[in-house]
Design an enzyme around this catalytic site. Structure first.
Site, short mmCIF file in Angstrom:
data_model
loop_
_atom_site.label_atom_id
_atom_site.label_comp_id
_atom_site.label_asym_id
_atom_site.label_seq_id
_atom_site.Cartn_x
_atom_site.Cartn_y
_atom_site.Cartn_z
CG ASP A 32 -2.03 1.05 1.23
OD1 ASP A 32 -1.85 2.15 0.55
OD2 ASP A 32 -3.15 0.83 1.91
CB THR A 58 -4.21 8.94 -11.19
OG1 THR A 58 -5.12 7.87 -10.87
CG2 THR A 58 -2.72 8.29 -11.38
CE1 TYR A 121 -1.26 12.93 -10.31
CE2 TYR A 121 -0.92 14.79 -11.81
CZ TYR A 121 -0.88 13.56 -11.45
OH TYR A 121 -0.22 12.54 -12.17
CE LYS A 125 3.53 11.46 -10.39
NZ LYS A 125 3.64 10.00 -10.29
CD1 TRP A 146 -2.35 15.58 -21.43
CD2 TRP A 146 -3.14 15.40 -23.42
NE1 TRP A 146 -2.51 16.59 -21.54
CE2 TRP A 146 -3.26 17.00 -22.85
CE3 TRP A 146 -3.60 15.53 -24.68
CZ2 TRP A 146 -3.44 18.18 -23.49
CZ3 TRP A 146 -3.96 16.72 -25.53
CH2 TRP A 146 -4.01 17.82 -24.62
#
Length: 283
Positions: A32, A58, A121, A125, A146
């Site tokens: 996890d 995501t 987000y 990252k 994309w």
């Protein structure tokens, strides 16, 4: 090469399983990412020769209200993985995103372009990227954009569903980027991991996106045309499609560095054809 992959059901992980079925794939039940120490422990337990992190948070919009959780998954977990790989002296591949950039201008972003995430987000990252670099190990950060495939949730599948239900769709036309087939990302991860094992000096940040660059509206038109759907795509600006997380207008990526691994930008139009063929076969 004994390969360990974090992720099992996502788009890239699914393609990795097709390309390298003998690899060990860890899903949330076995590793996890919200528990970074468990990810490091899994690497220690399995003693792989390379690790690919194909798992991530995501949900871009949900990250705006759950940034702490997104940061653990996208930032702290890759950091723990990278430290463990550094201790073992093995390559670590981290998949990242165009969202680490601010999205201004029209010039493709190079790997060393200044980062300026617009939202939670992207920040999560970027934190993962920075942690991976700071370990000083053998690594590659592969930024992409994309992503689409025949699996999971993605723009192509959404357009197909809506295109069968409606006569017209409004699609954003002022965000420009390169649609990227998940299989190309999976192939790049494998190629880079194998070369880093013998050429650790190639460690660094790389970009991979499909060619040619296009708007979301243009991407949608190509999907409709190849699928034989009569749904008309109407251009709208981003301002007419508000979302909780701000999207970058410029997602163009400079992918020249891929040549060092013998890789080229994939032709996303050909990949759309292949994806539609696959979806038709499983309908």
């Amino acid at each position: 090469m004994k390969l360990l992959v974090f992720g099992r059901n996502g788009q890239v992980a699914t393609e990795l399983q097709r390309l390298r079925p003998e690899a060990l794939f860890l899903d949330r039940a076995t590793a996890d990412l919200s528990v970074p120490a468990a990810c490091a422990a899994a690497i220690r337990a399995h003693q792989p020769e390379a690790v690919i992190n194909a798992a991530a948070w995501t949900a871009v919009d949900r990250a705006e209200t759950e940034e702490a959780a997104a940061t653990v998954v996208n930032g702290d977990a890759p950091a723990a993985m990278a430290r463990e790989c550094t201790d073992l002296g093995i390559p670590f591949i981290q998949i990242s995103t165009d969202y680490v950039f601010g999205g201004s201008g029209e010039t493709p972003f190079a790997p060393d372009s200044p980062t300026r995430p617009l939202g939670a987000y992207g920040r999560s990252k970027l934190r993962g990227e920075e942690a991976v670099r700071l370990t000083g190990g053998i690594y590659a950060i592969l930024r992409t954009s994309w992503v689409f495939s025949a699996h999971g949730d993605n723009f192509l599948k959404t357009m197909l569903r809506l295109g069968r239900e409606r006569n017209s769709l409004n699609v954003v036309a002022d965000q420009i980027g390169g649609p990227t087939p998940a299989r190309a990302i999976a192939n790049a991860c494998l190629t880079i991991a194998e070369q880093l094992a013998t050429e650790p000096g190639k460690s660094g940040i790389y970009h991979l996106s499909g060619t040619p660059d296009i708007s979301w509206a243009g991407f949608a038109r190509e999907i409709m045309a190849q699928a034989g759907l009569d749904c008309v795509i109407e251009d709208i600006p981003t301002s007419e499609y508000p979302t909780p997380a701000k999207r970058p207008l410029n997602s163009r990526l400079d992918c020249a560095g891929l040549a060092g691994f013998g890789l080229d930008r994939p032709d996303w139009k050909q990949a759309v054809h292949e994806t539609l063929t696959e979806l038709e076969a499983i309908r």
